[in-house]
Design a protein around this motif. Sequence first.
Motif, mmCIF file in Angstrom:
data_model
loop_
_atom_site.group_PDB
_atom_site.id
_atom_site.type_symbol
_atom_site.label_atom_id
_atom_site.label_comp_id
_atom_site.label_asym_id
_atom_site.label_seq_id
_atom_site.Cartn_x
_atom_site.Cartn_y
_atom_site.Cartn_z
ATOM 1 N N VAL A 186 0.847 -1.200 0.000
ATOM 2 C CA VAL A 186 0.000 0.000 0.000
ATOM 3 C C VAL A 186 0.880 1.246 0.000
ATOM 4 N N LYS A 187 1.846 1.292 0.894
ATOM 5 C CA LYS A 187 2.721 2.460 0.994
ATOM 6 C C LYS A 187 3.502 2.685 -0.299
ATOM 7 N N SER A 188 3.998 1.568 -0.916
ATOM 8 C CA SER A 188 4.777 1.692 -2.145
ATOM 9 C C SER A 188 3.961 2.339 -3.253
ATOM 10 N N PHE A 189 2.728 1.908 -3.433
ATOM 11 C CA PHE A 189 1.895 2.462 -4.504
ATOM 12 C C PHE A 189 1.464 3.882 -4.194
ATOM 13 N N VAL A 190 1.116 4.146 -2.942
ATOM 14 C CA VAL A 190 0.688 5.509 -2.591
ATOM 15 C C VAL A 190 1.810 6.509 -2.874
ATOM 16 N N GLU A 191 3.017 6.147 -2.552
ATOM 17 C CA GLU A 191 4.144 7.040 -2.820
ATOM 18 C C GLU A 191 4.392 7.182 -4.317
ATOM 19 N N LYS A 192 4.138 6.142 -5.094
ATOM 20 C CA LYS A 192 4.263 6.261 -6.546
ATOM 21 C C LYS A 192 3.232 7.234 -7.115
ATOM 22 N N TYR A 193 2.077 7.355 -6.433
ATOM 23 C CA TYR A 193 1.079 8.325 -6.870
ATOM 24 C C TYR A 193 1.466 9.744 -6.488
ATOM 25 N N GLY A 194 2.496 9.887 -5.671
ATOM 26 C CA GLY A 194 2.862 11.208 -5.165
ATOM 27 C C GLY A 194 2.133 11.561 -3.886
ATOM 28 N N GLY A 195 1.534 10.555 -3.232
ATOM 29 C CA GLY A 195 0.806 10.794 -1.988
ATOM 30 C C GLY A 195 1.571 10.263 -0.783
ATOM 31 N N ARG A 196 0.856 10.147 0.329
ATOM 32 C CA ARG A 196 1.459 9.615 1.553
ATOM 33 C C ARG A 196 0.396 8.911 2.372
ATOM 34 N N ILE A 197 0.851 8.073 3.309
ATOM 35 C CA ILE A 197 -0.060 7.317 4.150
ATOM 36 C C ILE A 197 0.431 7.374 5.590
ATOM 37 N N GLN A 198 -0.520 7.450 6.535
ATOM 38 C CA GLN A 198 -0.225 7.474 7.963
ATOM 39 C C GLN A 198 -1.177 6.520 8.680
ATOM 40 N N VAL A 199 -0.763 6.102 9.857
ATOM 41 C CA VAL A 199 -1.607 5.200 10.633
ATOM 42 C C VAL A 199 -1.705 5.701 12.067
ATOM 43 N N GLU A 200 -2.892 5.600 12.621
ATOM 44 C CA GLU A 200 -3.144 5.882 14.039
ATOM 45 C C GLU A 200 -3.836 4.660 14.623
ATOM 46 N N GLY B 31 -8.919 0.726 18.297
ATOM 47 C CA GLY B 31 -9.127 0.621 16.866
ATOM 48 C C GLY B 31 -7.993 1.265 16.082
ATOM 49 N N THR B 32 -8.151 1.247 14.745
ATOM 50 C CA THR B 32 -7.084 1.721 13.854
ATOM 51 C C THR B 32 -7.681 2.579 12.752
ATOM 52 N N THR B 33 -6.952 3.645 12.392
ATOM 53 C CA THR B 33 -7.350 4.493 11.270
ATOM 54 C C THR B 33 -6.143 4.693 10.357
ATOM 55 N N PHE B 34 -6.317 4.367 9.076
ATOM 56 C CA PHE B 34 -5.309 4.644 8.053
ATOM 57 C C PHE B 34 -5.729 5.900 7.304
ATOM 58 N N HIS B 35 -4.788 6.850 7.160
ATOM 59 C CA HIS B 35 -5.058 8.113 6.480
ATOM 60 C C HIS B 35 -4.297 8.143 5.162
ATOM 61 N N LEU B 36 -5.050 8.241 4.063
ATOM 62 C CA LEU B 36 -4.454 8.385 2.728
ATOM 63 C C LEU B 36 -4.584 9.835 2.290
ATOM 64 N N TYR B 37 -3.477 10.392 1.798
ATOM 65 C CA TYR B 37 -3.494 11.753 1.259
ATOM 66 C C TYR B 37 -3.028 11.671 -0.189
ATOM 67 N N LEU B 38 -4.006 11.837 -1.117
ATOM 68 C CA LEU B 38 -3.740 11.727 -2.548
ATOM 69 C C LEU B 38 -3.977 13.066 -3.227
ATOM 70 N N LYS B 39 -3.310 13.229 -4.365
ATOM 71 C CA LYS B 39 -3.462 14.479 -5.111
ATOM 72 C C LYS B 39 -4.874 14.563 -5.694
#
Length: 496
Positions: free
Chosen positions: A445-459, A471-479
Amino acid sequence: MRAKILKSLGNRTAVYIFVVSGLIAVFASVIQIYIEYSKDVDRVKSRFELIESSYIPAVAASLWQIDEDQARLILAGIKSLPDVAYVEIKSKDSDFFASLGEKSGSRYMTRQVEVTYNNHEQRPVTIGTLTISLTLKAVISRTYGLSLNILITNILKTLLLAVYVVFLLRKRITRHLIHIAKYLESNDQSQPLKLARSQSTEDELDVMVQSINTKNNEIQDKIQTIENHKLELQNSVDEKTQALTKTAETKATLLRVLCHDLSNPLVLITGLLELFANNRIPDEKKQAKYKTLSRAAQLMADILCNVREMEAVDSGKRSITITPVNLDRMFDDLNLIFRDRLSEKQICLEIENELPGGIGVLADPVSLSNHVFNNLVSNALKFSFPGSTVHVLARVEEDLVHVSITDTGVGMSEEIAGAIFDPTRQTTRPGTAGEKGTGFGMPIVKSFVEKYGGRIQVESVSAEINPSAHGTTFHLYLKKARLIPDIDAISTQAVG
C-alpha cells in the motif's frame, strides 16, 4: 637517496672544478713563463746589436792600426757587458788573435761579425772578425724563479676562485636541489614548494619550482578527480547493490502479494463454483451469480496484470500511468468484493464520499483498487470484532483528497504501528476470527501511494491498553484531480 645523489653530484662537481682550474692555472702559467722567457731572450739578443753599433768601429780602427793593446782593451770592455760569456777578435791580414771567456757552452748564443774599415778611397775593406757568445744562464735562472712564482700565484688564484665557485654552487644551487629532492620524496605535498631565497629576479631554479608546483597541482587535481570518480563509483555500486537487493525483495514481495491478494476473489470463485456444482443456486439468481463470478475472475486477471506492471515499474522497464480516478467506482467494488466477508463476520462497511462532483484523485486505478483499498479494507475487517463497523470517508483538504479507513478492532501496539510499512519487519498477526496474513499488504500500500505522489499514515490504539476506545485508522493523502467525462487513461493537471 636523492639527497645523497645530489651531495655526490656537488662533490664530483667540486673535484671537476679543482682539476680543470688546476690545469687552466698550469696552462696559463706555462704561457706566461714562455712569454717572459721570450722577452728575456730577445733582450739578450739585443746586446748583439748594441755591441755591433758601439764597438765595431773601435775594433776596426785598432785592427787597421794594428794596435793590439787597444784591441785587447776593447775586448775586455765587451766582455764586461752583461750576459757576454766569450768574445774573440781575429785579424785577417796579420796574425793578431785575442779572446776572453769560455768559448763553448750548451746555453750560448754566438754571432760572428765581419769587421770592416773604410780606406782613403772610402771603400769598406774587411780586416777581421769579431765573435761574440752570449750566455742564457741568467735568463734561465730568472725564468726558473719566475716560473715558480707565477705557478704558485696562478694556482692560488685558481684555487681560491674554485673554492668560491664551489661555495656559490652549494649555496645557490646544490642545497636548493637537495631541498627539492626532499620535497619530492615527502608524502605531504599539500603545500607548494618554496625555496629559502631572497633574490628578486627570477632564474632557472624559480622556473623549475614553478613547473614542479604546476605539475603537483595537476597531479593533486587528478588525484582528487580519481577520488571523486572512486566515490561516485562506490556510490553507484552501492546504489546498484541496493537496487538489486530491493529488486530481489520486491520479487519475493510480489510472489507473496499474489498469494495474498488473489485469495479473496479466489475464495469467492471457489465458493460460487461449489454452489453451481451442487446446484444450490435458484435459477432466478444464477444470472447474478454468473456476473459475480465473472467480476471476480476479472479482478484476478487485473491483479495478475497489476503485479506484472509493478514488477516492470520496480525494475525500470515501465512507468505506471497516473490518471484521474473516480472514487465512486472504487467504493462500489469494495462492497462487491467484501460482501461475503462482511456478511460472514456481521460487519457493516459504511462509505462516505464527500468529494464534490467531478473531483477524483490522481492514481493508477487498478493498483489503487486491488492493492491500496482492498488491502486497507481487508486489514480492517481482519482485526474488527463481529457486529462492528468499518468506516471509509473521503473528503477534500486543500489540494489533497483525504481518505480514511477506520475500524474499532483490536488495534496495534506502538511497535507494530511503527513497523507496519516496513517489508523487512514481521508484523503479521491473526485476525479476530483467526484469519492468517502475509504481513506484506501494508508495505505494498505504501509503495503504490508514494508512486502516486501521496502519503499514508496510521493511528492506532490497542485494546489491551484502552479496552473502551480502541481501533485503527489509516489516512491516505492523494493528489486532487478534476475528472474528465468519457475520457479514460488521460493524465490531467491536479487542481490547484
